[in-house]
Write an enzyme that holds these catalytic residues in place. Structure first.
Site, PDB file in Angstrom:
ATOM      1  N   HIS A   1       0.838  -1.196   0.000  1.00  8.23           N
ATOM      2  CA  HIS A   1       0.000   0.000   0.000  1.00  8.23           C
ATOM      3  C   HIS A   1       0.873   1.245   0.000  1.00  8.23           C
ATOM      4  O   HIS A   1       1.904   1.316   0.669  1.00  8.23           O
ATOM      5  CB  HIS A   1      -1.013  -0.006   1.149  1.00  8.23           C
ATOM      6  CG  HIS A   1      -0.492   0.328   2.510  1.00  8.23           C
ATOM      7  ND1 HIS A   1      -0.395   1.626   2.974  1.00  8.23           N
ATOM      8  CD2 HIS A   1      -0.076  -0.458   3.532  1.00  8.23           C
ATOM      9  CE1 HIS A   1       0.052   1.620   4.228  1.00  8.23           C
ATOM     10  NE2 HIS A   1       0.262   0.369   4.585  1.00  8.23           N
TER      11      HIS A   1
ATOM     12  N   ASP B   1       5.669   2.951   7.057  1.00  6.63           N
ATOM     13  CA  ASP B   1       4.300   2.462   6.827  1.00  6.63           C
ATOM     14  C   ASP B   1       3.572   3.342   5.822  1.00  6.63           C
ATOM     15  O   ASP B   1       2.912   4.292   6.182  1.00  6.63           O
ATOM     16  CB  ASP B   1       3.552   2.452   8.161  1.00  6.63           C
ATOM     17  CG  ASP B   1       2.145   1.889   8.043  1.00  6.63           C
ATOM     18  OD1 ASP B   1       1.839   1.232   7.035  1.00  6.63           O
ATOM     19  OD2 ASP B   1       1.351   2.122   8.971  1.00  6.63           O
TER      20      ASP B   1
ATOM     21  N   GLU C   1      -5.535   1.826   1.935  1.00  9.46           N
ATOM     22  CA  GLU C   1      -5.351   0.674   2.825  1.00  9.46           C
ATOM     23  C   GLU C   1      -5.603   1.080   4.262  1.00  9.46           C
ATOM     24  O   GLU C   1      -6.221   0.338   5.036  1.00  9.46           O
ATOM     25  CB  GLU C   1      -3.928   0.116   2.668  1.00  9.46           C
ATOM     26  CG  GLU C   1      -3.663  -1.188   3.426  1.00  9.46           C
ATOM     27  CD  GLU C   1      -3.139  -1.003   4.838  1.00  9.46           C
ATOM     28  OE1 GLU C   1      -2.921  -2.021   5.516  1.00  9.46           O
ATOM     29  OE2 GLU C   1      -2.947   0.152   5.281  1.00  9.46           O
ATOM     30  N   GLU C   2      -5.132   2.277   4.609  1.00  8.04           N
ATOM     31  CA  GLU C   2      -5.277   2.749   5.981  1.00  8.04           C
ATOM     32  C   GLU C   2      -6.731   2.990   6.356  1.00  8.04           C
ATOM     33  O   GLU C   2      -7.059   3.106   7.523  1.00  8.04           O
ATOM     34  CB  GLU C   2      -4.474   4.033   6.182  1.00  8.04           C
ATOM     35  CG  GLU C   2      -2.967   3.880   5.994  1.00  8.04           C
ATOM     36  CD  GLU C   2      -2.292   3.111   7.106  1.00  8.04           C
ATOM     37  OE1 GLU C   2      -2.991   2.642   8.023  1.00  8.04           O
ATOM     38  OE2 GLU C   2      -1.056   2.982   7.060  1.00  8.04           O
TER      39      GLU C   2
ATOM     40  N   ASP D   1       4.454  -4.979   3.641  1.00 11.32           N
ATOM     41  CA  ASP D   1       3.921  -3.829   4.367  1.00 11.32           C
ATOM     42  C   ASP D   1       4.736  -3.614   5.640  1.00 11.32           C
ATOM     43  O   ASP D   1       4.798  -4.496   6.495  1.00 11.32           O
ATOM     44  CB  ASP D   1       2.455  -4.117   4.707  1.00 11.32           C
ATOM     45  CG  ASP D   1       1.707  -2.905   5.224  1.00 11.32           C
ATOM     46  OD1 ASP D   1       2.330  -1.864   5.442  1.00 11.32           O
ATOM     47  OD2 ASP D   1       0.482  -3.013   5.400  1.00 11.32           O
TER      48      ASP D   1
ATOM     49  N   HIS E   1       2.172   5.115  12.890  1.00 11.69           N
ATOM     50  CA  HIS E   1       1.067   6.059  12.737  1.00 11.69           C
ATOM     51  C   HIS E   1       1.347   7.386  13.441  1.00 11.69           C
ATOM     52  O   HIS E   1       0.455   7.981  14.044  1.00 11.69           O
ATOM     53  CB  HIS E   1      -0.243   5.457  13.253  1.00 11.69           C
ATOM     54  CG  HIS E   1      -0.848   4.479  12.294  1.00 11.69           C
ATOM     55  ND1 HIS E   1      -2.113   3.977  12.456  1.00 11.69           N
ATOM     56  CD2 HIS E   1      -0.370   3.929  11.152  1.00 11.69           C
ATOM     57  CE1 HIS E   1      -2.382   3.137  11.454  1.00 11.69           C
ATOM     58  NE2 HIS E   1      -1.338   3.100  10.648  1.00 11.69           N
TER      59      HIS E   1
END
Length: 518
Positions: free
Chosen positions: A277, A289, A323-324, A352, A452
């Site tokens: 992603h 990420d 994707e998130e 990922d 994140h």
């Protein structure tokens, strides 16, 4: 002699002279030399592993960082940052000679506007909370209300009877994770009259969750660590606790796009597919990420294009969007496939978060040999796990199994029976002492402490893990581009497992990615 006849005799004579040479060159007269897929696969995989490197792929990470720096600090789906990232990947692949396309779709863009929790009484303190994706919002400034703990059992907060012993009307429900989805927990709390829900983890690490879709959201909902949740539960058990609670999230319909690229040649009936992603969260640039998986995949794709090999099988690469927000890009792609197109995809591999700074080398447990969490993947998934483990073993790299939950972009492929697998190096899960002994790093903290977060930047990359996983991608592309026979070879018990004694930690599981987590 007639001219036509003279030409015919000349052709016959030339053929007669050439025939001994043709026969000598072919081991089977009348048939071309046989194609050796194993030999071609070994040659190409060796070449790609030699050429592909973290150092070369790092230039793509630099581009992603530069894009984020110029577009509000992130590359989230539906933003200028993601659009620019997709355009960069598209141009690189197009110049390399791939057949490249965009797959456009619309989705609900989300961006956290406020996530605050504070104990007002009896002892004031701030508590770190994460807004769940697709949560409803409180009013600006939030609300102040009593915190009430839902009794803990195997399915805490999942059923109406969990709320029968106490009045929840107008209060904030404190609920332990487990037994049902976050969406179901907050819906049950809403039915009981709660004004908000706070769900705390049942394992170490932060809880960054999703309610799955906008329609599922009933009341403002956030996630806490296990430690924070247990402390609050203890406070509630000792007397009345009042909290200030504010969760607000922007939700807006926006367009975005996947990037799909495939080799010009190769049999479509035997399509080898790999994906990562491309989108980040809105909190940061998303360099690990998942700039790491995206960059690694792109670098191997470019090296494949530079090779002189002509893959016997179609090789297709995908850079997913949204994707998130719940695997939306990969779900859209798989849903649009016809039955014939699904059958043509021989395998799907997902990459990922492949460069976590405190990471572990995780390989998805396709055969459920670790016996942790979910069961095995579709037939062929065990073989993919075995092949990755065999490659890592050959490099002397330790590895560990991670639960085959489907909570990343391989999830939609699993649902339609496509053999799947891949690697990651962990997210918000906490590294154990045993893992630190095997893989290095620091026990007791997250595999990626910047998961994140705004600090997921160029300084958040472990080049060793990055290089190892790029080699995994390169070996897989080189091998499966020519040879799929390993997918039908039985897996010997023990060959699909991770590091001996590791037990499969499930450390690669990342709440908030894909399925509505429990």
């Amino acid at each position: 002699m007639h001219a036509t006849r003279r030409r015919a005799i000349a052709v016959v004579a030339a053929t007669a002279l050439a025939t001994p040479l043709l026969l000598a060159a072919s081991p089977h007269p009348g048939r071309p030399a046989p194609h050796d897929p194993g030999k071609e696969a070994a040659k190409l995989s060796k070449e790609l592993v030699r050429k592909a490197s973290a150092r070369d792929a790092y230039r793509h990470l630099q581009q992603f960082q530069a894009i984020a720096d110029s577009t509000d600090g992130h590359r989230a789906a539906g933003s200028l940052g993601h659009d620019a990232s997709a355009a960069y990947v598209y141009r690189q692949l197009q110049r390399a000679g791939y057949k490249v396309s965009y797959e456009n779709f619309r989705f609900t863009y989300t961006e956290t506007l406020a996530e605050k929790l504070a104990v007002v009484t009896p002892t004031p303190r701030d508590v770190t909370i994460k807004a769940m994706t697709y949560t409803p919002s409180t009013e600006v400034g939030g609300l102040t209300a009593a915190l009430v703990a839902v009794p803990v059992d195997g399915t805490t907060g999942c059923e109406a009877t969990d709320y029968a012993s106490t009045t929840f009307t107008g209060k904030i429900a404190l609920i332990k994770r487990g037994g049902c989805s976050f969406a179901e927990k907050q819906a049950a709390a809403a039915d009981a009259g709660a004004a908000g829900a706070v769900i705390y983890n049942n394992v170490e690490g932060a809880l960054s969750g999703t309610l799955g879709e906008v329609a599922a959201g009933r009341i403002p909902t956030g996630g806490l660590t296990q430690a924070e949740g247990e402390k609050l539960a203890a406070d509630v058990a000792g007397g009345e606790v009042t909290v200030s609670f504010e969760i607000r999230e922007l939700q807006e319909d926006r367009p975005t796009r996947n990037v799909i690229a495939e080799t010009p040649g190769g049999s479509t009936a035997r399509t080898v597919m790999l994906g990562a992603h491309l989108d980040s969260v809105t909190e940061g640039p998303g360099i690990n990420d998942n700039g790491s998986g995206s960059a690694g995949l792109l670098e191997v794709a470019l090296d494949l294009a530079k090779s002189k090999s002509k893959p016997a099988n179609k090789v297709r690469f995908a850079w997913w969007s949204a994707e998130e927000n719940g695997l939306i890009g990969s779900e859209k792609y798989v849903a649009a496939l016809s039955e014939k197109q699904r059958e043509q995809i021989a395998l799907y591999l997902n990459f990922d978060m492949i460069a976590s700074p405190n990471g572990v080398q995780f390989v998805f447990d396709g055969d459920n040999s670790d016996e942790v969490g979910e069961g095995p993947g579709p037939e062929g998934s065990a073989q993919l796990e075995r092949d990755i483990n065999k490659f890592l073993d050959g490099k002397g790299k330790p590895h560990d199994g991670t639960d085959f939950t489907g909570r990343s972009d391989y999830g939609p492929f699993i649902e339609v029976g496509i053999p799947s697998g891949g690697t990651d190096t962990g997210a918000e899960g906490i590294k154990t002492a045993a893992q630190a002994e095997v893989f290095g790093g620091e026990a007791g903290i997250a595999y990626d402490p910047c998961y994140h977060a705004a600090c997921d930047d160029l300084d958040n990359i472990d080049m060793g893990h990055f290089d190892t996983n790029i080699d995994v991608i390169a070996n897989a592309v080189g091998t499966y581009a020519h040879d799929l026979r390993s997918l039908t070879r039985p897996v010997t018990p023990g060959t699909g497992t991770g590091t001996p004694g590791s037990g499969g930690s499930g450390g690669g599981l990342r709440e908030g990615h894909g399925r509505v987590a429990e």
